[in-house]
Design an enzyme around this catalytic site. Sequence first.
Site, PDB file in Angstrom:
ATOM      1  N   LYS A  46       1.111   4.149  -2.895  1.00 40.13           N
ATOM      2  CA  LYS A  46       0.780   5.549  -2.609  1.00 40.13           C
ATOM      3  C   LYS A  46       1.985   6.475  -2.812  1.00 40.13           C
ATOM      4  O   LYS A  46       1.826   7.643  -3.176  1.00 40.13           O
ATOM      5  CB  LYS A  46       0.232   5.664  -1.185  1.00 40.13           C
ATOM      6  CG  LYS A  46      -1.110   4.943  -0.980  1.00 40.13           C
ATOM      7  CD  LYS A  46      -2.200   5.549  -1.838  1.00 40.13           C
ATOM      8  CE  LYS A  46      -3.577   4.987  -1.525  1.00 40.13           C
ATOM      9  NZ  LYS A  46      -4.644   5.606  -2.326  1.00 40.13           N
ATOM     10  N   TYR A  98       0.838  -1.211   0.000  1.00 42.12           N
ATOM     11  CA  TYR A  98       0.000   0.000   0.000  1.00 42.12           C
ATOM     12  C   TYR A  98       0.877   1.267   0.000  1.00 42.12           C
ATOM     13  O   TYR A  98       0.650   2.202  -0.785  1.00 42.12           O
ATOM     14  CB  TYR A  98      -0.900  -0.043   1.234  1.00 42.12           C
ATOM     15  CG  TYR A  98      -1.886   1.079   1.374  1.00 42.12           C
ATOM     16  CD1 TYR A  98      -3.093   1.062   0.686  1.00 42.12           C
ATOM     17  CD2 TYR A  98      -1.634   2.159   2.211  1.00 42.12           C
ATOM     18  CE1 TYR A  98      -4.012   2.093   0.828  1.00 42.12           C
ATOM     19  CE2 TYR A  98      -2.539   3.187   2.363  1.00 42.12           C
ATOM     20  CZ  TYR A  98      -3.728   3.146   1.672  1.00 42.12           C
ATOM     21  OH  TYR A  98      -4.639   4.178   1.816  1.00 42.12           O
TER      22      TYR A  98
HETATM   23  P1  NAI Z   1     -13.265   2.687   1.137  1.00 41.55           P
HETATM   24  O1  NAI Z   1     -12.817   1.272   1.151  1.00 41.55           O
HETATM   25  O2  NAI Z   1     -14.385   3.107   2.006  1.00 41.55           O
HETATM   26  O3  NAI Z   1     -13.616   3.139  -0.358  1.00 41.55           O
HETATM   27  C1  NAI Z   1     -12.827   2.762  -1.451  1.00 41.55           C
HETATM   28  C2  NAI Z   1     -13.566   3.056  -2.733  1.00 41.55           C
HETATM   29  O4  NAI Z   1     -12.754   2.574  -3.821  1.00 41.55           O
HETATM   30  C3  NAI Z   1     -14.910   2.345  -2.827  1.00 41.55           C
HETATM   31  O5  NAI Z   1     -15.861   3.252  -3.346  1.00 41.55           O
HETATM   32  C4  NAI Z   1     -14.666   1.213  -3.799  1.00 41.55           C
HETATM   33  O6  NAI Z   1     -15.807   0.888  -4.561  1.00 41.55           O
HETATM   34  C5  NAI Z   1     -13.578   1.817  -4.691  1.00 41.55           C
HETATM   35  N1  NAI Z   1     -12.787   0.783  -5.364  1.00 41.55           N
HETATM   36  C6  NAI Z   1     -12.104  -0.236  -4.802  1.00 41.55           C
HETATM   37  N2  NAI Z   1     -11.536  -0.999  -5.768  1.00 41.55           N
HETATM   38  C7  NAI Z   1     -11.854  -0.425  -6.953  1.00 41.55           C
HETATM   39  C8  NAI Z   1     -11.559  -0.734  -8.304  1.00 41.55           C
HETATM   40  N3  NAI Z   1     -10.816  -1.805  -8.632  1.00 41.55           N
HETATM   41  N4  NAI Z   1     -12.063   0.070  -9.251  1.00 41.55           N
HETATM   42  C9  NAI Z   1     -12.818   1.145  -8.945  1.00 41.55           C
HETATM   43  N5  NAI Z   1     -13.124   1.503  -7.675  1.00 41.55           N
HETATM   44  C10 NAI Z   1     -12.649   0.718  -6.704  1.00 41.55           C
HETATM   45  O7  NAI Z   1     -11.950   3.516   1.435  1.00 41.55           O
HETATM   46  P2  NAI Z   1     -11.675   5.046   1.827  1.00 41.55           P
HETATM   47  O8  NAI Z   1     -11.118   5.053   3.172  1.00 41.55           O
HETATM   48  O9  NAI Z   1     -12.830   5.907   1.491  1.00 41.55           O
HETATM   49  O10 NAI Z   1     -10.467   5.342   0.824  1.00 41.55           O
HETATM   50  C11 NAI Z   1     -10.546   6.201  -0.288  1.00 41.55           C
HETATM   51  C12 NAI Z   1      -9.133   6.515  -0.735  1.00 41.55           C
HETATM   52  O11 NAI Z   1      -8.448   7.188   0.328  1.00 41.55           O
HETATM   53  C13 NAI Z   1      -8.301   5.279  -1.051  1.00 41.55           C
HETATM   54  O12 NAI Z   1      -7.458   5.539  -2.152  1.00 41.55           O
HETATM   55  C14 NAI Z   1      -7.476   5.087   0.206  1.00 41.55           C
HETATM   56  O13 NAI Z   1      -6.289   4.390  -0.048  1.00 41.55           O
HETATM   57  C15 NAI Z   1      -7.240   6.532   0.594  1.00 41.55           C
HETATM   58  N6  NAI Z   1      -6.860   6.729   1.986  1.00 41.55           N
HETATM   59  C16 NAI Z   1      -7.708   6.361   3.009  1.00 41.55           C
HETATM   60  C17 NAI Z   1      -7.318   6.556   4.315  1.00 41.55           C
HETATM   61  C18 NAI Z   1      -8.176   6.188   5.479  1.00 41.55           C
HETATM   62  O14 NAI Z   1      -7.710   6.326   6.625  1.00 41.55           O
HETATM   63  N7  NAI Z   1      -9.414   5.756   5.290  1.00 41.55           N
HETATM   64  C19 NAI Z   1      -6.007   7.135   4.637  1.00 41.55           C
HETATM   65  C20 NAI Z   1      -5.212   7.469   3.513  1.00 41.55           C
HETATM   66  C21 NAI Z   1      -5.636   7.284   2.234  1.00 41.55           C
END
Ligand code: NAI
Length: 257
Positions: free
Chosen positions: A167, A163
């Site tokens: 990133k 991951y």
């Molecule tokens: P989440 O798991 O709630 O949402 C992830 C989203 O990505 C979902 O809508 C899902 O449908 C979509 N997704 C997953 N695989 C996919 C694919 N192959 N094609 C298209 N869409 C796909 O996660 P969250 O927390 O909302 O994360 C959003 C972004 O923020 C991610 O890139 C994550 O790495 C990043 N992030 C999150 C953090 C956290 O603490 N929650 C911290 C740092 C970064």
Amino acid sequence: MADPSKQFTDRVVVVTGASRGIGAATALAFARAGATVVAGCPALDADDHRQAVLSWREGAGLAPEQVAPVVADVSRVEEVEAFYEVVENHFGRVDVLVNNAGINRDHTLAKMTDEEWRAVLAVNLDGTFYNCRAVLRLISDGGRIINISSMVAQTGNFGVANYAASKAGILGLTKSLALELAPRQITVNAVCPGFIDTEMTRGMPADVLNGYVDRIPVGRAGTPDDIAATVLFLASPGAAYITGQSLGVNGGLYTGD
Ligand code: NAI
């Protein structure tokens, strides 16, 4: 006089991974600010994710023309290309792209499988690359690309080598593309969220989760709205001179670059 709360009126905004969490909050914030939003959803379990977009759209009282779910698995180049065909046919152009779709498959490196490594790189880094490349022929001059990276790209963390590598790759991609697109006044920036309360982090064991929150200087986990507000700022006219940057949004958990 124009309503300042509707500053994205007539703008076409693509948000990948918009079914829930940070992506849904960001897509919703853009729609409330007047944008026409293309809400990307993965083709894996496509019905569930598309339905999730329809549910939050209805819950927010938004009209179908304000938020359109379009299906694509960002890790599959042919699906991403087809996604932008749909966007072109329906909306003609893109003004803002938010590369938000992401996954994690945590394991210490000694136990990490090839599949876990490749799956995370494929969605997080390849997906960002495919979307950036495909949007180039559609994005308007003066447009915005905002890539959701992570604080762990800056710090590393235990058990997340795949991951963190994905990133950190996004940060290099962001800086290079910013230079390539600067002559067109298109800015390219990354947001590095810290610990945000979403389904991704809710999957952690409670003691690990509480341990993180206890260390956050502002005393709380971040919310998806904290990240959405940052993305809208970077997409706003006031951020026109910010490009190639990585903006930490982490409640003080990391105060370095
Ligand atoms: P989440 O798991 O709630 O949402 C992830 C989203 O990505 C979902 O809508 C899902 O449908 C979509 N997704 C997953 N695989 C996919 C694919 N192959 N094609 C298209 N869409 C796909 O996660 P969250 O927390 O909302 O994360 C959003 C972004 O923020 C991610 O890139 C994550 O790495 C990043 N992030 C999150 C953090 C956290 O603490 N929650 C911290 C740092 C970064």
